[in-house]
Scaffold this motif. Structure first.
Motif, PDB file in Angstrom:
ATOM      1  N   MET A   1       0.744  -1.372   0.084  1.00 40.19           N
ATOM      2  CA  MET A   1       0.092   0.118  -0.004  1.00 40.19           C
ATOM      3  C   MET A   1       0.834   1.364  -0.077  1.00 40.19           C
ATOM      4  SD  MET A   1      -1.423   0.222   3.742  1.00 40.19           S
ATOM      5  CE  MET A   1      -0.512   1.174   5.093  1.00 40.19           C
ATOM      6  N   ARG A   2       0.269   2.292  -0.397  1.00 39.72           N
ATOM      7  CA  ARG A   2       1.095   3.616  -0.322  1.00 39.72           C
ATOM      8  C   ARG A   2       0.722   4.428   0.972  1.00 39.72           C
ATOM      9  NH1 ARG A   2       4.911   4.599  -3.800  1.00 39.72           N
ATOM     10  NH2 ARG A   2       4.365   6.569  -4.191  1.00 39.72           N
ATOM     11  N   ALA A   3       1.727   5.024   1.530  1.00 41.16           N
ATOM     12  CA  ALA A   3       1.605   5.518   2.927  1.00 41.16           C
ATOM     13  C   ALA A   3       2.488   6.889   2.707  1.00 41.16           C
ATOM     14  CB  ALA A   3       1.971   4.803   4.033  1.00 41.16           C
ATOM     15  N   LEU A   4       2.492   8.023   3.627  1.00 39.48           N
ATOM     16  CA  LEU A   4       3.193   8.901   3.925  1.00 39.48           C
ATOM     17  C   LEU A   4       4.385   8.426   5.010  1.00 39.48           C
ATOM     18  CD1 LEU A   4       1.069  12.309   4.221  1.00 39.48           C
ATOM     19  CD2 LEU A   4       2.620  11.558   2.252  1.00 39.48           C
ATOM     20  N   THR A   5       5.749   8.545   4.733  1.00 35.05           N
ATOM     21  CA  THR A   5       6.556   8.243   5.642  1.00 35.05           C
ATOM     22  C   THR A   5       7.539   9.292   6.100  1.00 35.05           C
ATOM     23  OG1 THR A   5       7.882   7.518   3.809  1.00 35.05           O
ATOM     24  CG2 THR A   5       6.351   5.610   4.896  1.00 35.05           C
ATOM     25  N   TRP A   6       7.939   9.255   7.185  1.00 34.79           N
ATOM     26  CA  TRP A   6       9.002  10.287   7.751  1.00 34.79           C
ATOM     27  C   TRP A   6      10.188   9.754   7.515  1.00 34.79           C
ATOM     28  CZ3 TRP A   6      12.842  10.398  11.442  1.00 34.79           C
ATOM     29  CH2 TRP A   6      13.361  11.465  11.891  1.00 34.79           C
ATOM     30  N   HIS A   7      11.320  10.807   6.824  1.00 32.02           N
ATOM     31  CA  HIS A   7      12.715  10.187   6.572  1.00 32.02           C
ATOM     32  C   HIS A   7      13.562  11.044   7.379  1.00 32.02           C
ATOM     33  CE1 HIS A   7      11.796   7.097   3.827  1.00 32.02           C
ATOM     34  NE2 HIS A   7      10.801   7.518   3.532  1.00 32.02           N
ATOM     35  N   GLY A   8      13.056  12.021   8.088  1.00 33.17           N
ATOM     36  CA  GLY A   8      14.013  12.948   8.827  1.00 33.17           C
ATOM     37  C   GLY A   8      13.323  14.410   8.804  1.00 33.17           C
ATOM     38  N   ARG A  13       7.774  11.443   2.608  1.00 34.50           N
ATOM     39  CA  ARG A  13       7.825  10.822   1.316  1.00 34.50           C
ATOM     40  C   ARG A  13       6.522   9.904   1.070  1.00 34.50           C
ATOM     41  NH1 ARG A  13      13.848   8.657   1.142  1.00 34.50           N
ATOM     42  NH2 ARG A  13      14.786  10.624   1.691  1.00 34.50           N
ATOM     43  N   CYS A  14       5.903   9.731   0.005  1.00 35.72           N
ATOM     44  CA  CYS A  14       4.916   8.563  -0.177  1.00 35.72           C
ATOM     45  C   CYS A  14       5.582   7.427  -0.741  1.00 35.72           C
ATOM     46  CB  CYS A  14       3.935   9.486  -1.425  1.00 35.72           C
ATOM     47  SG  CYS A  14       2.532   8.365  -1.507  1.00 35.72           S
ATOM     48  N   ASP A  15       5.611   6.524   0.186  1.00 38.98           N
ATOM     49  CA  ASP A  15       6.207   5.260  -0.223  1.00 38.98           C
ATOM     50  C   ASP A  15       5.404   3.941  -0.185  1.00 38.98           C
ATOM     51  OD1 ASP A  15       8.840   6.356  -0.256  1.00 38.98           O
ATOM     52  OD2 ASP A  15       9.204   5.975   1.987  1.00 38.98           O
ATOM     53  N   VAL A  57       5.612   5.376   9.296  1.00 36.32           N
ATOM     54  CA  VAL A  57       4.222   5.814   8.751  1.00 36.32           C
ATOM     55  C   VAL A  57       3.482   6.713   9.490  1.00 36.32           C
ATOM     56  CG1 VAL A  57       1.887   4.908   7.992  1.00 36.32           C
ATOM     57  CG2 VAL A  57       3.999   3.383   7.425  1.00 36.32           C
ATOM     58  N   LEU A  58       3.364   7.916   8.714  1.00 37.21           N
ATOM     59  CA  LEU A  58       2.390   9.065   9.357  1.00 37.21           C
ATOM     60  C   LEU A  58       1.021   8.929   9.025  1.00 37.21           C
ATOM     61  CD1 LEU A  58       4.774  11.754   8.388  1.00 37.21           C
ATOM     62  CD2 LEU A  58       4.733  10.468  10.488  1.00 37.21           C
ATOM     63  N   GLY A  59       0.263   9.790   9.856  1.00 37.95           N
ATOM     64  CA  GLY A  59      -0.852  10.077   9.477  1.00 37.95           C
ATOM     65  C   GLY A  59      -2.002   9.454  10.403  1.00 37.95           C
ATOM     66  N   HIS A  60      -3.006  10.283  10.942  1.00 37.92           N
ATOM     67  CA  HIS A  60      -4.141   9.873  11.811  1.00 37.92           C
ATOM     68  C   HIS A  60      -5.372  10.820  11.522  1.00 37.92           C
ATOM     69  CE1 HIS A  60      -1.288  13.173  13.615  1.00 37.92           C
ATOM     70  NE2 HIS A  60      -2.445  13.835  13.840  1.00 37.92           N
ATOM     71  N   GLU A  61      -6.459  10.661  12.382  1.00 34.18           N
ATOM     72  CA  GLU A  61      -7.733  11.201  12.257  1.00 34.18           C
ATOM     73  C   GLU A  61      -8.177  10.841  10.879  1.00 34.18           C
ATOM     74  OE1 GLU A  61      -6.937  15.281  13.130  1.00 34.18           O
ATOM     75  OE2 GLU A  61      -6.145  14.797  15.058  1.00 34.18           O
TER      76      GLU A  61
END
Length: 158
Positions: A1-8, A13-15, A57-61
């Motif tokens: 699946m695609r998700a927003l991810t934190w890299h620093g 990024r959308c990975d 992986v980021l994102g909530h609400e």
């Protein structure tokens, strides 16, 4: 699946990430149809919140549709539309029974890390640092609230 991810710091990024899996009998997996950001996301983006790891992986609400439920899940069924706040609560501890879900004593497996920084810990939070649980996948169904069919959403359908 695609998700927003934190890299620093300042690097989101959308990975492609692994699909979520049921980890507890009370969990539910939701196909996200809408997600919002809030000021707390800026703390992650700006690198202010400790204990973030590359690829988190980021994102909530979020809101979406239930696509799978755990064997002990009695609240939700596949196909239910739900809204999901980012506070994760067990529904069974002292604080949850009193309605103070953000104080859940069971949902943050890394509570000692939060206690060291703030002097106390609160509930685990979905998509918000390892200090607050490091959750990016399935979560207790007590956190998801069904949306009545009479409520129409304006979400794009793919």
């Amino acid at each position: 699946m695609r998700a927003l991810t934190w890299h620093g710091k300042n690097d989101i990024r959308c990975d492609t990430v692994s699909d979520p899996k049921i980890q507890d009998g009370r969990d539910a997996i939701i196909k996200v149809t809408a997600c919002a950001i809030c000021g707390s996301d800026l703390h992650l983006f700006d690198g202010v919140m400790p204990s973030m790891e590359k690829g988190d992986v980021l994102g909530h609400e979020t809101m979406g549709e239930v696509v799978e439920v755990g064997s002990e899940n009695k609240k939700l069924k596949v196909g239910d539309r739900v809204v999901v706040p980012f506070t994760i609560s067990c529904g069974e501890c002292f604080f949850c029974k009193k309605g103070f879900f953000s104080g859940c004593e069971r949902s943050n497996p890394n509570h000692k890390m939060a206690e060291k920084l703030w002097g106390h810990s609160h509930a685990g939070l979905f998509g918000y640092s390892h200090m607050l649980g490091g959750y990016a996948e399935a979560r207790p169904s007590s956190s998801a609230c069904p949306i009545p069919t009479s409520v129409r959403s304006r979400c794009r359908r793919d």
